[in-house]
Motif scaffolding. Structure first.
Motif, PDB file in Angstrom:
ATOM      1  N   GLU A  22       0.812  -1.222   0.000  1.00  0.00           N
ATOM      2  CA  GLU A  22       0.000   0.000   0.000  1.00  0.00           C
ATOM      3  C   GLU A  22       0.845   1.271   0.000  1.00  0.00           C
ATOM      4  O   GLU A  22       0.412   2.304  -0.503  1.00  0.00           O
ATOM      5  CB  GLU A  22      -0.948  -0.013   1.200  1.00  0.00           C
ATOM      6  N   ALA A  52       3.860   1.482  -1.416  1.00  0.00           N
ATOM      7  CA  ALA A  52       4.894   1.396  -2.457  1.00  0.00           C
ATOM      8  C   ALA A  52       5.022   2.690  -3.260  1.00  0.00           C
ATOM      9  O   ALA A  52       6.116   3.073  -3.659  1.00  0.00           O
ATOM     10  CB  ALA A  52       4.614   0.211  -3.369  1.00  0.00           C
ATOM     11  N   ARG A  53       3.918   3.382  -3.499  1.00  0.00           N
ATOM     12  CA  ARG A  53       3.965   4.601  -4.313  1.00  0.00           C
ATOM     13  C   ARG A  53       3.993   5.881  -3.492  1.00  0.00           C
ATOM     14  O   ARG A  53       3.939   6.982  -4.033  1.00  0.00           O
ATOM     15  CB  ARG A  53       2.751   4.659  -5.258  1.00  0.00           C
ATOM     16  N   HIS A  54       4.041   5.725  -2.182  1.00  0.00           N
ATOM     17  CA  HIS A  54       4.038   6.901  -1.306  1.00  0.00           C
ATOM     18  C   HIS A  54       5.412   7.568  -1.372  1.00  0.00           C
ATOM     19  O   HIS A  54       6.431   6.930  -1.110  1.00  0.00           O
ATOM     20  CB  HIS A  54       3.741   6.441   0.126  1.00  0.00           C
ATOM     21  N   PRO A  55       5.471   8.859  -1.730  1.00  0.00           N
ATOM     22  CA  PRO A  55       6.778   9.484  -1.936  1.00  0.00           C
ATOM     23  C   PRO A  55       7.633   9.568  -0.667  1.00  0.00           C
ATOM     24  O   PRO A  55       8.855   9.586  -0.749  1.00  0.00           O
ATOM     25  CB  PRO A  55       6.435  10.885  -2.460  1.00  0.00           C
ATOM     26  N   ARG A  98       7.467   7.342   1.968  1.00  0.00           N
ATOM     27  CA  ARG A  98       7.068   6.141   2.710  1.00  0.00           C
ATOM     28  C   ARG A  98       8.032   5.765   3.824  1.00  0.00           C
ATOM     29  O   ARG A  98       7.634   5.140   4.794  1.00  0.00           O
ATOM     30  CB  ARG A  98       6.850   4.949   1.777  1.00  0.00           C
TER      31      ARG A  98
END
Ligand code: ADP
Ligand code: MG
Length: 271
Positions: free
Chosen positions: A106, A108-111, A113
């Motif tokens: 979930e 993975a695309r969070h800048p 993270r």
């Protein structure tokens, strides 16, 4: 090694980490937390393992885990909304739920993270003398969040074959995190767990670990002790469940040694 420098001041945020499972991370987080709380410190334990063993071991039943570390990482709740009182005075907990195992995908695309937990802690009120983060048995996004948020790493290590290989990988990971995200991160200490002095291999591994990491290995070793493994099913730390047993005494001694190392000397006693 540069990451074994002594801390200039007491550390407030410690990640309890080792990518291997079953080495005593959760047991150490619970019992060091409880021993330090008994000494008068206000302690917060953040459960970052989807298995939720720290939550269970501190008497937080699944039904009470409404707001959890998962919500905090997904940005759905502030850290302070996830804090619960545990079965132990002055020891609070942010529980986890099994959904946390989906965080890897979930986020993975969070800048940002890697730094969600650091940001959440920075926004939380300054109510605690010490924050312990119990990590899962992997070096994925959850442990990364703990290492980026922490000032020090407490590494439980079981003296068995391949322990040093595992430790080298963890040390390399800590160095990478220090270079990329968190220049102040150090190894607070390595604690040898479930130690059996009659076992020749355990003795040899203990010697090797001490020659590899020197003073970063705590003098206190935690013996293998059945009372330690029974305590979680009663929802209590072993230092409360059976204060006189060898495992409880060792955890109280470890907590004292940690305080001495941080220059915050105060006597500790199991309750
Ligand atoms: P981790 O969090 O690294 O996976 P745990 O703390 O859950 O490891 O410990 C793994 C298992 O070993 C648990 O069942 C725990 O109760 C048991 N255990 C941990 N420390 C001791 C000890 N000193 N003596 C006996 N059993 C222990
Ligand atoms: Mg665990």
């Amino acid at each position: 090694m540069s990451d074994v420098a002594t801390a200039a001041k007491p550390m407030r945020i410690l990640a309890v980490a080792n990518q291997k499972g079953g080495v005593g991370k959760t047991t150490t987080a619970i019992n060091v937390g409880a021993a330090l709380a008994a000494s008068g410190l206000r302690v917060l334990l953040i459960d970052l393992d989807p298995q939720g063993n720290a939550s269970t071991g501190l008497g937080v039943e699944p039904g009470r885990r409404e707001v959890t570390s998962y919500d905090v990482l997904l940005g759905a709740a502030a850290l302070s909304d996830a804090i619960l009182a545990s079965a132990v005075d002055r020891l609070d907990i942010v529980p986890s739920v099994v959904d946390l195992s989906g965080a890897e995908v979930e986020l993975a695309r969070h800048p940002r993270r890697a730094s969600i937990m650091r940001d959440a802690l920075a926004a939380a009120p300054d109510d605690y003398d010490l924050i312990l983060i119990d990590c899962p048995p992997s070096l994925g996004v959850l442990t990364l969040n703990a290492l980026v948020a922490a000032e020090g790493v407490l590494v439980p290590l079981q003296c068995e074959f391949f322990a040093l290989e595992g430790l080298s990988l963890l040390v390399r990971t800590i160095e990478q995190v220090r270079r990329r995200f968190n220049s102040k991160l150090i190894i607070h200490g390595v604690v040898l767990t479930m130690y059996d002095g009659r076992n020749n291999l355990a003795q040899q591994v203990a010697e090797d670990v001490r020659s590899f990491l020197g003073k970063r290995v705590y003098d206190t070793m935690i013996p293998r002790n059945v009372r330690v493994s029974e305590a979680p099913s009663h929802g209590r730390p072993v230092i409360h469940y059976d204060p006189g047993c060898a495992g409880a005494k060792a955890y109280v001694e470890l907590a004292s040694e940690m305080l001495r190392r941080d220059g915050r000397d105060r006597p500790l006693a199991a309750e």
